[in-house]
Design an enzyme around this catalytic site. Structure first.
Site, PDB file in Angstrom:
ATOM      1  CG  ASP A 194      74.011  88.943  46.985  1.00 37.23           C
ATOM      2  OD1 ASP A 194      73.403  89.073  48.067  1.00 37.23           O
ATOM      3  OD2 ASP A 194      73.430  88.754  45.904  1.00 37.23           O
ATOM      4  CG  HIS A 265      70.654  90.978  48.009  1.00 34.53           C
ATOM      5  ND1 HIS A 265      70.754  89.715  48.536  1.00 34.53           N
ATOM      6  CD2 HIS A 265      69.440  91.035  47.407  1.00 34.53           C
ATOM      7  CE1 HIS A 265      69.645  89.026  48.247  1.00 34.53           C
ATOM      8  NE2 HIS A 265      68.822  89.805  47.567  1.00 34.53           N
ATOM      9  CD  GLU A 329      65.510  87.994  46.963  1.00 30.42           C
ATOM     10  OE1 GLU A 329      64.868  86.946  46.905  1.00 30.42           O
ATOM     11  OE2 GLU A 329      66.757  88.015  46.919  1.00 30.42           O
TER      12      GLU A 329
HETATM   13  C1  ACM Z   1      66.559  87.379  42.491  1.00 28.09           C
HETATM   14  O1  ACM Z   1      66.482  86.169  42.168  1.00 28.09           O
HETATM   15  N1  ACM Z   1      66.583  87.730  43.767  1.00 28.09           N
HETATM   16  C2  ACM Z   1      66.614  88.424  41.495  1.00 28.09           C
END
Ligand code: ACM
Length: 547
Positions: A194, A265, A329
């Site tokens: 991440d 990410h 995201e």
């Molecule tokens: C997530 O909670 N961004 C998959």
């Protein structure tokens, strides 16, 4: 008077006889009969001559020996506890029959995996002390006479653990796997990369861990406090450690799905290899703030080659059919502003930046598929068109899952509304809890989740593979805290995944859970409400929630 005492005794006896053992997840069918089988010094265990079955018998032997203090051996020939191969095709790969009567216990299954789940049920039929790591004296080790026939409702039953935000030691990862297996969950989704940390050794790209696994500080308190602790934080798993975890998981019938986040990410990766980002000249730093960053992979050919190389090592390590490639995201800001990205959109005839995200996922899907595996992605991978072989993990509600199932794609349900285990588990304004991301998700709500949406036809419903609870760890710094957030809600997720719809009853589950907590106490699990869980910095009262 005498007569009324007699009636009362009959009533109590009837209740005792009919009392249902407190098994979680609740078996499909279970009948009790009066009487019990008692384990003693002479109790033996047998299994078909086979490596896998033998391991299940040995695992039972070692647990019973440890807790009872008697050497309960495995034997050749028929033991008092006998694992046997069943010809009942209805049991499938994971189902089992368990019979306990005066002769002992017989567990029949088609596979060693089914036998393993039968063993989990047998352990829960015994007194809670069976989960003790040291011998407990003065316990009568009885198994009530029962007949159980049990098969799971869904094939995919799991929990996700984010180790990107906070690294969790291997010892805890193994305990987590034990707890999955105990609740007949078969999938551990390991979120390994991440913005705030890259946690898997990749031999070809050593900087991913040398640089990407360390952030120079961490947020303190809640995000909205905007405070930092000024202390470097890091940690990663070597490939040898991962192999060790995978062996441990395989012995417990838990499949481990690695997640490598892309194209968003990605900040920890960019800090390690800036050439993969929008601006190769920039000094990217591993993320210290929680949340979503604009810094994402720039899909140049060299970036895609890097991702393929990483995935090649990941695929070589992990036997899982599924490889999770993230996809959530991913802000499009940098792609909107990039000459390269805009040219690629034109060249590939894509509609916009969402089309570019879909392009990246399709390229990765093709690569992973060429290696004989399948991708899973978060539901944003629907945007710009779903890749042909993708399975969708529906997290922003169930809508993404519904759309995917209607398009004949497989789906795993994991909506924030019911199974996000990073949310407060009681009202933070009235119940003291350690600081968390926000939200308010009580176990009753988790339990009420129905993974298969009613709007789907029977044919479409077959694409709902199952259910998973997610633990994101921005605020979850330690294993003890992780256990606190995971349990008991993760156990409700396990029952949703295994037990039949008809057997789902929250009141009944709550009663069984009270007994089950004693088992967790013996296992040293720091669940919400456990006697041992007073070891956090509580923030009280909680003032601000962001989610
Ligand atoms: C997530 O909670 N961004 C998959």
């Amino acid at each position: 008077m005498k007569q009324s005492i007699f009636i009362l005794l009959i009533f109590l006896w009837g209740n005792l006889v009919n009392a249902q053992p407190e098994i979680i997840p609740k078996p499909s069918q279970l009948q009790t009969a009066p009487g019990e089988f008692t384990l003693g010094v002479k109790t033996t265990i047998s299994a078909p001559v086979d490596n896998q079955w033998g391991k299940v018998a040995e695992m039972l032997s070692s647990r019973l020996t440890m807790a009872t203090g008697n050497k309960i051996k495995t034997v050749v020939g028929k033991g008092n506890i006998s694992f046997e191969v069943s010809k009942d095709a209805m049991l499938g790969e994971e189902g089992y029959h368990l019979m306990a009567n005066k002769k002992g216990v017989v567990i029949r299954a088609q596979t060693a995996k089914g036998a393993f789940y039968g063993m989990q049920t047998l352990l829960q039929l015994l007194p809670a002390e069976v989960y003790s790591a040291k011998a407990v004296s003065g316990v009568k080790w009885t198994v009530p006479f029962v007949t159980v026939k049990d098969v799971p409702r869904y094939g995919y039953r799991g929990l996700m653990l984010d180790v990107g935000r906070h690294y969790m030691p291997v010892e805890f990862i193994k305990k987590f796997i034990d707890l999955l297996a105990m609740h007949k969950q078969n999938q551990f989704h390991w979120h390994l990369t991440d913005d705030q940390g890259w946690r898997i050794e990749i031999k070809k790209y050593p900087l991913l861990t040398q640089i990407g696994s360390i952030r120079h500080e961490t947020m303190k308190g809640h995000y909205t406090d905007n405070k930092y602790d000024g202390t470097p934080y890091g940690g990663f798993y070597t490939q040898d450690e991962i192999r060790d975890v995978l062996k441990y998981a395989a012995d417990r019938y838990v499949n481990v799905i690695p997640e490598i986040e892309l194209p968003g990410h990605a900040l920890a990766a960019l800090a390690s290899y800036p050439n993969l980002g929008n601006n190769p000249d920039r000094i990217y730093k591993v993320g210290t703030k929680w949340g979503v960053y604009d810094d994402v992979f720039m899909p140049r050919e060299e970036t895609l080659k890097f991702l393929e190389d990483v995935l090649t090592e990941v695929i070589d390590l992990f036997p899982s059919k599924y490889i999770h490639i993230g996809g959530d995201e991913c802000p499009k800001t940098q792609w909107e502003e990039s000459r390269f990205a805009q040219d690629l959109i034109k060249k590939e005839n894509l509609k916009d930046a969402h089309g570019l995200q879909s392009y990246v996922i399709k390229r990765i899907d093709k690569f992973v598929t060429s290696k004989g595996r399948r991708i899973i992605g978060w539901d944003e991978i629907l945007e710009g068109g779903l890749s042909p072989n993708a399975t969708v993990m529906s997290w922003r509600g169930t809508e993404g899952g519904i759309t995917a199932a209607k398009e004949n794609h497989d789906v795993i349900m994991t909506p924030t509304t019911h199974v996000y285990l990073d949310y407060y588990q009681a009202d933070p304004k009235t119940v003291k809890q350690p600081v968390s991301i926000g939200g308010h998700l009580e176990i009753s709500k988790t339990y009420s989740f129905e993974p298969t949406p009613e709007v789907l036809s029977p044919e479409q419903s077959r694409h709902i593979l199952g259910v998973q609870g997610n633990l994101w760890t921005e605020y979850v710094k330690t294993p003890a805290y992780a256990e606190y957030m995971l349990f008991p809600r993760g156990i409700a997720v396990a029952e949703i995944g295994w037990s039949t719809k008809e057997n789902k009853n929250y009141e009944d589950f709550s009663k069984r859970l009270e007994v089950h907590k004693k088992r967790l106490d013996y296992l040293g699990v720091n669940y919400f409400g456990a006697p041992i869980n007073d070891q956090f910095e509580y923030v009280w009262p909680v003032k601000k929630n962001v989610k």
